[in-house]
Design an enzyme around this catalytic site. Sequence first.
Site, mmCIF file in Angstrom:
data_model
loop_
_atom_site.group_PDB
_atom_site.id
_atom_site.type_symbol
_atom_site.label_atom_id
_atom_site.label_comp_id
_atom_site.label_asym_id
_atom_site.label_seq_id
_atom_site.Cartn_x
_atom_site.Cartn_y
_atom_site.Cartn_z
ATOM 1 N N HIS A 31 53.851 -2.387 75.419
ATOM 2 C CA HIS A 31 52.194 -2.619 74.969
ATOM 3 C C HIS A 31 52.206 -2.915 73.601
ATOM 4 O O HIS A 31 51.967 -4.024 73.389
ATOM 5 C CB HIS A 31 50.997 -2.859 75.573
ATOM 6 C CG HIS A 31 50.246 -4.167 75.890
ATOM 7 N ND1 HIS A 31 49.900 -5.286 76.398
ATOM 8 C CD2 HIS A 31 48.610 -3.765 75.624
ATOM 9 C CE1 HIS A 31 49.293 -6.124 75.604
ATOM 10 N NE2 HIS A 31 48.544 -5.216 74.948
ATOM 11 N N HIS A 34 44.705 -4.843 65.119
ATOM 12 C CA HIS A 34 45.250 -3.272 65.491
ATOM 13 C C HIS A 34 46.317 -2.713 64.736
ATOM 14 O O HIS A 34 46.984 -2.054 65.597
ATOM 15 C CB HIS A 34 46.482 -3.654 66.628
ATOM 16 C CG HIS A 34 45.215 -4.345 68.451
ATOM 17 N ND1 HIS A 34 43.871 -3.932 68.961
ATOM 18 C CD2 HIS A 34 45.693 -5.793 68.291
ATOM 19 C CE1 HIS A 34 43.697 -5.236 69.640
ATOM 20 N NE2 HIS A 34 44.052 -5.882 69.564
ATOM 21 N N ASN A 46 46.508 -2.699 77.555
ATOM 22 C CA ASN A 46 44.855 -2.318 77.275
ATOM 23 C C ASN A 46 43.889 -2.849 78.238
ATOM 24 O O ASN A 46 42.756 -2.659 78.658
ATOM 25 C CB ASN A 46 44.406 -2.949 75.578
ATOM 26 C CG ASN A 46 44.582 -3.418 75.292
ATOM 27 O OD1 ASN A 46 45.425 -4.093 75.640
ATOM 28 N ND2 ASN A 46 43.695 -4.436 74.994
#
Length: 471
Positions: A323, A333, A238
């Site tokens: 990722h 997350h 990101n």
Amino acid sequence: MMRPSSSSSSSSVGIVFAVLGLALNAAVLCNGGITSSFVRQAEKSVDMPLDSDVFAEPPGYNAPQQVHITQGDHSGKAVIVSWVTMAEPGSNTVLYWSEKSKVKMQAEASVVTYKYYNYASGYIHHCTIRNLEFDTKYYYEVGSGHVRRKFWFVTPPEVGPDVPYTFGLIGDLGQTYDSNMTLTHYELNPAKGKTVLYVGDLSYADNYPNHDNVRWDTWGRFVERSAAYQPWIWTTGNHEIDFAPEIGEFEPFKPFTHRYPVPFRASDSTSPSWYSVKRASAYIIVLASYSAYGKYTPQYEWLQQELPKVNRTETPWLIVLVHSPWYNSYNYHYMEGETMRVMFESWFVEYKVDVVFAGHVHAYERSERVSNIAYNIINGMCTPVKDQSAPVYITIGDGGNIEGLANNMTEPQPNYSAYREASFGHASFDIKNRTHAYYSWHRNEDGYAVEADSMWFFNRYWHPVDESSSS
């Protein structure tokens, strides 16, 4: 035989159900694997100052800097050499020669530049050296005259099922004092990784005002001491998106794609964000968590066509880099990787992917072999189950970046989690032959040879046995 009364019968049934209920609750609520008792000293990650020696520019006018290499084709017979000159383009020629022959050959680089808000890049050179010999040490030089700089690399052995090879694993590195510890720890690890599998989030330039691209330059100089001598296989995270319409930047991944080329066309990919390479006895698939992957998208269709191409008699080890983790028991997350898991997990089970490495969560975790492919939105079967055809999922986003450590875990530890620890570190994946590989994770605070977590991998394709006793 005396028949029990109805009241005693119902009482017995009640006891049986009570016992079953306790057993089921225990199965649901019992802890998973190991949550490490190691407690890292609570301190904020701090960026190294810009005048640190690890960021120093090489001496001399317009000297090549930020030198790094990656694999340049699908099978390992080519290398992409990249470097930057700051004042002017300078020489675009790479001189290279093998340790065996001493005859110098040359290849020409292309030169690109880009602008990002109020930043103008230096002159970024990319040169693909092709038709190299396997398992050979090569020297190469970039620049000219008194600022010519010399480096070396070793090509991998020819692709084959029993070729041993050691990969290093690093993610979410950044450019803090902890980042420097991670890279030093990797370099001095006696396991001696030969290629870094990098799971995304490089410079963290987007954490600075206006995505300060000077931090891409400092990061390139920082990792040169490793990345100029062994390939780093890149995954986008990101922090590579760099989409910032508030400052007029509408092109995603602009700094990354200008600086870090990959051989995506060699695997019939239409984007540098997803691609594959073969290296020794491993087949490595790189996926993009932050590019579209829904049905009929280019990434989806590419992976659908790519997995059947993997010849496990030639490359028995199938490794995936991504990722955002699919299995994550930290309170960070949460479920970001869930939609990609729903799209692709059944394929990973079908094709017996050995291991999936991810970053994003700034800590370490290794899963059991589990899958959740039975679940759909109406059947309620939402608990991951042990599945010996499934990959092991490893989160290695613990490189040491400025955002600090993820140290808030979900409790109790879920059954799918085999080992977790809130520390910075790196890992190695040491392939022995077609059936066995040894994996180890190393925390920064330990001696170079210390393994804080490890397990033997038994290849799903060649050796379908239960690994649970080996972890």
